[in-house]
Design an enzyme around this catalytic site. Sequence first.
Site, PDB file in Angstrom:
ATOM      1  N   CYS A 110       0.856  -1.192   0.000  1.00 23.77           N
ATOM      2  CA  CYS A 110       0.000   0.000   0.000  1.00 23.77           C
ATOM      3  C   CYS A 110       0.869   1.210   0.000  1.00 23.77           C
ATOM      4  O   CYS A 110       1.977   1.203  -0.482  1.00 23.77           O
ATOM      5  CB  CYS A 110      -0.900   0.097   1.211  1.00 23.77           C
ATOM      6  SG  CYS A 110      -1.690   1.708   1.278  1.00 23.77           S
ATOM      7  N   CYS A 115      -2.048   6.519   3.949  1.00 26.35           N
ATOM      8  CA  CYS A 115      -2.725   5.555   4.823  1.00 26.35           C
ATOM      9  C   CYS A 115      -1.759   4.696   5.625  1.00 26.35           C
ATOM     10  O   CYS A 115      -2.171   3.890   6.435  1.00 26.35           O
ATOM     11  CB  CYS A 115      -3.657   4.653   4.024  1.00 26.35           C
ATOM     12  SG  CYS A 115      -2.793   3.385   3.094  1.00 26.35           S
TER      13      CYS A 115
END
Lengths: 212, 128
Positions: A110, A115
């Site tokens: 990711c 995030c």
Amino acid sequence: MSGHHHDHDHHHDNHYTAIEARVKALETLLVEKGYVDPAALDAIIDTYETRIGPRDGARIVAKAWTDPAFAERLRADGTAAVAELGYGGRGGEHIVACFNTPEQHNLIVCTLCSCYPWPVLGLPPVWYKSPPYRAKAVIDPRGTIADFGVTLPESQRIRVWDSTAETRFIVIPMRPAGTEGWSEEKLAGIVTRDSMIGTGLPQIDKAVEDAA
Amino acid sequence: MSRPETDLAAALAADTPIPRDAEGPIFAEPWQAQAFALVVELQNKGVFTADEWAQALGAEIREALAAGGCKDGSDYYERWCEALEHLLIAKGLTSHEGVDALAASWARAAEATPHGKPIRLENDPLRS
């Protein structure tokens, strides 16, 4: 991950605080004018990569290794178990703990966006944010891990976890042999950031003896 | 190679100690490390000297304390960023308005960027 609602509306996934935006602004204008080199900035930050944020993840792993009841709660509801220790992310995101087993190794990808769960894992390394890493991790997880010098047995399958906007993952590595009887604090010392992303394993030679 | 903070720490006045433990500087949040790296790199490039930086930061911290700011040092890197901005303005490298506009653009870019995509300045919908 359905049925979860935040207290606030979630119109977007990414957000900068005022000070974060200001630092980005200063960096941008200095890069544009040629006064700083982004690669040099990354190199300086990497020097301190293990010294940023509360780095709560290692303590979460050590607690899971020494307290089977906590490990069970962590497995069942990572968000609640982590909150129990007073740790957590900035938002109301879920935390899911992926336990490594002899049968399965976990790898997280990711974080091209904001995030990445730095309060738990520490700062992401530069490589982790690069598109090539992300692409290769999905296509060839075993090769990606090998790039980091870790060879996993063929019998251990690799599961890749791709963070969503509302879910953050932490890998719970297996407790290494030879650490029997170690204190939680000493155990936390061998839990590297990479081992909680899945690109590394706990480093037993990093252990520091407990203060007398 | 010496660690980047060595010169910096030496130049900092005793009343403006950098948050650290026995092994060196520690950062509560990533942006603090980014702001730290900017100042180290600007000194490496000779844009300003360690002494100039120590004076700028010291002045900012004393001003904040006089105005009743945090005495526990928890706002150290906020002051750090203000000192950097003021020093760059004093050097004629930018303006307050310039930084404001760019910061607003970054904030809009972040909001406009979906999960899993890198936040780029071009993502700001108001940027032409």
